[in-house]
Design an enzyme around this catalytic site. Structure first.
Site, PDB file in Angstrom:
ATOM      1  CB  CYS A 377      83.537 -14.009 -28.075  1.00 43.77           C
ATOM      2  SG  CYS A 377      83.548 -15.825 -29.085  1.00 43.77           S
ATOM      3  CB  ALA A 378      81.021  -9.694 -26.024  1.00 40.50           C
TER       4      ALA A 378
END
Ligand code: PMP
Length: 455
Positions: A377-378
């Site tokens: 999620c980055a």
């Protein structure tokens, strides 16, 4: 085959881990037999502390509605909920006038913050943040700062951007305390100093910091903090947003409904509502008393344990991990702020020739070790660290060796914390060394986007 150096032995003279659930779970190996599960995915969700589980189990027979009932158990539950708020406030060093709102998670807290910003607020974020920090600011004027190459540069880049801003408008910097990709600690106190010098507030995404380091909002001088129970050994669905009361009090409630409203009056053309001005303003609906109580229990357990000894223990496990991985020349540990930057127990890496999903699947199926593979999620940060362009497809591809020079599209992340036995880290280091040296012993395929062993 060239001799392969043996990973160094971990330091055995460490504080004991805090008891957590799940350390005795046996998992099957594809190659036969079973082993105790090594949970090395704390950065996603940490196991529950034994103490949290016991506290929650002891409370459950007394469970009752919060802020509603006249009955004994309702009053007890309401007291417990409000006491939990006090314990969590103390744990992160809230100032007396700060509000503390129980939310569902860090993501929920950051979205709440985005909803309570005064009109015209300018928000500053680094492009390297978790999506929960990158994405919620749809109502604000967002400045995305370029990835810094060091802690020093992070402060410089921010100072430069803030120097050019309009001082009449409210401003907010949202920054992570510890990266969920590299584990690196961001220079929060220095960032706050630079922001406050020009009247800009700071929101600390402490999802990965609070489980690993004592955090005091007053020492760091941050205006707001957000974190999640499930990363703090209390996986019962609660999170926290705490900080300065004015923006929270002046904004429309995040959710409209009971609990957030003090008085509702019917008129010919609708309703007028007097909203709460206290912590309950943004807690409409029946609160998650078990989640809040579980978080308070975890905070109490960490506060009563010698947190400094836990940090020393984590740092020793981290050294063991990094020196162990350094004996495998094909492995590259990911770092944004410099390999010598301080970090918590979160290590992402790639191995030459390996599709990271394949490596993670083999660690699970052949060694009983649970890590995470992906972009965590980055996405912008992981692409940057891997040298991949935004146009490159993110699919992990077939679980076969990469062609010479081919870059992996994602990474493996191992992460640990206060409940991790030394043996788990030891097993991990040996398993990576063995897999990279000898290859996987099983065949894998892609099924529903996941790399899984062929059975
Ligand atoms: N920020 C960081 C740094 C995180 O690591 C995470 C979770 N991976 C989040 C925010 C979001 O937390 P949650 O999933 O609990 O909302």
């Amino acid at each position: 085959m060239p001799a392969h150096p043996t990973p160094p032995a971990p330091d055995r003279a460490l504080a004991a881990p805090l008891p957590v659930l799940g350390t005795d779970i046996m998992v099957p190996l594809v190659t036969g037999g079973e082993v105790p599960y090594a949970a090395l995915d704390y950065a996603a969700s940490a196991p529950a502390l034994q103490r949290v589980w016991e506290d929650v189990a002891a409370y459950l027979p007394y469970y009752g509605s919060v802020h509603r009932g006249a009955g004994y158990l309702s009053q007890l539950s309401t007291d417990l909920f409000e006491q939990s708020r006090v314990i969590v406030r103390d744990f992160v060093g809230c100032r007396p006038d700060d509000q503390l709102v129980f939310t569902r998670s860090t993501t929920d807290s950051l979205n709440m913050m985005a909803m309570v910003l005064p009109a015209g607020t300018e928000v500053y974020i680094f492009e390297t943040e978790h999506h929960a920090t990158l994405l919620p600011w749809r109502r604000a004027d967002v400045t995305v700062l370029p990835a810094p190459a060091s802690r020093y540069e992070a402060v410089e880049v921010l100072a430069e951007a803030l120097a050019a801003r309009n001082p009449q408008r409210p401003g907010l910097v949202c920054v992570t305390g510890a990266s969920n990709v590299t584990g690196e600690l961001w220079p929060v106190a220095e960032i706050t100093e630079v922001a406050h010098a020009v009247g800009v507030r700071v929101l600390l995404d402490a999802a990965q910091l609070v489980p690993h380091r004592p955090v005091d909002m007053r020492d760091l001088d941050v205006d707001y903090i957000a974190f999640s129970g499930h990363k703090l050994y209390a996986p019962f669905g609660a999170g926290v947003l705490a900080g300065r009361p004015d923006w929270l009090r002046d904004a429309e409630p995040y959710l409209a409904g009971g609990g957030a409203s003090r008085r509702v009056t019917r008129h010919a053309d609708g309703f007028t509502v007097e909203w709460q001005e206290n912590d309950n303003r943004h807690e409409a609906g029946s609160p998650n008393v078990i989640g809040a109580y579980a978080m308070a229990s975890a905070c109490r357990a960490l506060a009563e344990a010698d947190f400094d000894a836990l940090v020393a223990r984590e740092e020793s496990l981290l050294r063991h991990t990094l020196t162990g991985l350094a004996t495998v020349p094909q492995v590259r540990v990911l770092s944004l702020l410099g390999q010598d930057s301080p970090r918590v127990g979160v290590v992402s890496f790639v191995a030459d020739g390996w599709n990271s999903s394949h490596l993670a699947a083999a660690l699970s199926a052949e060694h009983g070790i649970g890590v995470r593979d992906g972009m965590f999620c980055a996405h912008p940060l992981v692409r940057l660290l891997l040298g991949n362009s935004p146009d490159q497809p993110d699919q992990c591809g077939a679980p076969e060796p990469l062609a010479p020079g081919e870059r992996p599209v994602n990474a493996v992340r191992m992460s640990f914390g206060a409940g991790t036995p030394v043996e788990h880290v030891d097993r991990f280091v040996k398993a990576v060394a063995q897999l990279v040296r000898d290859g996987a012993r099983w065949t894998y395929r892609i099924e529903a986007g996941r790399c899984v062993p062929v059975r």
